[in-house]
Design a protein around this motif. Structure first.
Motif, PDB file in Angstrom:
ATOM      1  N   UNK A  81       0.488  -1.300   0.158  1.00  0.00           N
ATOM      2  CA  UNK A  81      -0.052  -0.098   0.071  1.00  0.00           C
ATOM      3  C   UNK A  81       0.703   1.314  -0.214  1.00  0.00           C
ATOM      4  N   UNK A  82       0.249   2.113  -0.737  1.00  0.00           N
ATOM      5  CA  UNK A  82       1.140   3.777  -0.755  1.00  0.00           C
ATOM      6  C   UNK A  82       0.044   4.578  -0.069  1.00  0.00           C
ATOM      7  N   UNK A 112      -4.237  -4.713   9.797  1.00  0.00           N
ATOM      8  CA  UNK A 112      -3.363  -5.132   8.910  1.00  0.00           C
ATOM      9  C   UNK A 112      -2.647  -6.321   8.942  1.00  0.00           C
ATOM     10  N   UNK A 113      -3.609  -7.387   8.801  1.00  0.00           N
ATOM     11  CA  UNK A 113      -2.876  -8.503   9.104  1.00  0.00           C
ATOM     12  C   UNK A 113      -2.173  -8.997   7.850  1.00  0.00           C
ATOM     13  N   UNK A 114      -1.434 -10.176   7.941  1.00  0.00           N
ATOM     14  CA  UNK A 114      -0.359 -10.915   6.995  1.00  0.00           C
ATOM     15  C   UNK A 114      -1.340 -11.188   5.852  1.00  0.00           C
ATOM     16  N   UNK A 127       1.013  -6.465   3.144  1.00  0.00           N
ATOM     17  CA  UNK A 127       2.424  -6.768   3.385  1.00  0.00           C
ATOM     18  C   UNK A 127       3.201  -5.446   3.828  1.00  0.00           C
ATOM     19  N   UNK A 128       3.018  -4.360   3.210  1.00  0.00           N
ATOM     20  CA  UNK A 128       3.694  -3.205   3.666  1.00  0.00           C
ATOM     21  C   UNK A 128       2.940  -1.916   3.344  1.00  0.00           C
ATOM     22  N   UNK A 129       3.207  -0.832   4.193  1.00  0.00           N
ATOM     23  CA  UNK A 129       2.366   0.361   4.408  1.00  0.00           C
ATOM     24  C   UNK A 129       3.349   1.416   4.046  1.00  0.00           C
ATOM     25  N   UNK A 189       9.311   3.967  11.858  1.00  0.00           N
ATOM     26  CA  UNK A 189       9.637   3.128  10.708  1.00  0.00           C
ATOM     27  C   UNK A 189       9.682   1.618  11.298  1.00  0.00           C
ATOM     28  N   UNK A 190       9.056   0.502  10.893  1.00  0.00           N
ATOM     29  CA  UNK A 190       9.203  -0.807  11.287  1.00  0.00           C
ATOM     30  C   UNK A 190       9.437  -1.749  10.114  1.00  0.00           C
ATOM     31  N   UNK A 191       8.915  -2.974  10.256  1.00  0.00           N
ATOM     32  CA  UNK A 191       9.144  -3.857   9.212  1.00  0.00           C
ATOM     33  C   UNK A 191       8.015  -3.832   8.133  1.00  0.00           C
ATOM     34  N   UNK A 192       6.936  -3.388   8.550  1.00  0.00           N
ATOM     35  CA  UNK A 192       5.646  -3.031   7.841  1.00  0.00           C
ATOM     36  C   UNK A 192       5.597  -1.680   7.364  1.00  0.00           C
ATOM     37  N   UNK A 193       5.679  -0.698   8.196  1.00  0.00           N
ATOM     38  CA  UNK A 193       5.687   0.860   7.862  1.00  0.00           C
ATOM     39  C   UNK A 193       7.010   1.466   7.353  1.00  0.00           C
TER      40      UNK A 193
END
Length: 269
Positions: free
Chosen positions: A92-93, A110-112, A116-118, A135-139
């Motif tokens: 997602x953007x 925002x489950x798996x 995947x990514x935001x 920032x993290x693994x998803x954001x």
């Protein structure tokens, strides 16, 4: 940056906050405005969102802390629908997504199998602050769409309360259509009832942050015409925030907020 906060202002003789004027150029508005890059906006937003991240607050919107979330159920619905239609979780953007306000608002959904990514697209000083503090693994944070798509195959493009704060929105809309992302979601977008777009000065109540900046009101048909050839408009929907259904210009109910969910033609079966 781009995030505006819609409020319902009752017409009176001299309204102080809201949307004003009918300007002929962006430069004319800037002569009376502070602009979007005011450091106080970033400072207040970061302070509020750090409290959310730390579990000291429930929800932040436009730098304001709330003790109860207003969930954007249309966004949640269309994210889940898009992932199901794709048959895979989404990249997602979030264009103009501040420091990840919407991400933290809906993170538990925002489950798996959905996301995947935001990926937030923002001004450089927001991106720098976002990378350090949020920032993290998803954001993730990026300075531009092009920079983001070098790393990710984007499926879903969200633009919520952002397009009306661009200097040349129709040039941007042409470029957006050309990317041909699978799904586009416009949310909290400002329209009015006239045939031509209207450029106003938005003055923000100081309890949010002391700022003012240019703000467009669009003709709905003209905005959507950029996507007529390559997208199907699946549905439109009202804003999820109470009080945004009607927007006041110069104290009069001349505008409204609306959202649209678009799906690329000939890409998703």
């Amino acid at each position: 940056m781009f995030k505006g906060i819609f409020r319902k202002f009752k017409p009176d003789n001299q309204p102080k906050y809201g949307w004003f004027g009918n300007y002929s150029s962006w430069l004319d508005v800037l002569k009376e405005a502070d602009g979007y890059d005011s450091g106080v906006i970033l400072e207040r937003t970061m302070k509020a969102l750090l409290k959310v991240k730390a579990g000291e607050a429930v929800y932040e919107r436009d730098s304001v802390i709330f003790d109860k979330k207003d969930y954007p159920f249309p966004l949640l619905t269309f994210l889940q629908h898009s992932a199901a239609k794709k048959g895979s979780p989404l990249h997602v953007i979030d264009f103009g997504g501040s420091l990840g306000s919407t991400y933290y608002q809906i993170k538990e959904f925002l489950t798996v199998n959905v996301c995947l990514s935001w990926n937030v697209i923002e001004q450089e000083h927001y991106v720098a602050a976002g990378k350090i503090n949020f920032e993290d693994d998803q954001l993730k944070f990026y300075n531009s769409i092009d920079q983001c798509i070098q790393d990710k195959d984007i499926d879903f493009f969200l633009i919520s309360s952002a397009i009306q704060y661009l200097e040349e929105p129709h040039i941007f809309l042409n470029k957006l259509a050309a990317y041909h992302f699978d799904f586009i979601l416009f949310d909290r977008t400002a329209f009015h009832y006239e045939a031509e777009d209207r450029l106003t000065l938005q003055v923000v109540p100081p309890n949010i942050y002391p700022a003012s900046y240019p703000s467009w009101f669009f003709n709905q048909e003209k905005l959507l015409s950029h996507f007529a050839e390559s997208y199907d408009i699946i549905t439109d929907f009202p804003p999820y925030i109470d009080g945004e259904q009607t927007l006041y210009i110069d104290g009069y109910p001349l505008g409204y907020s609306r959202g649209f969910y678009l799906s690329a033609k000939n890409k998703i079966k």
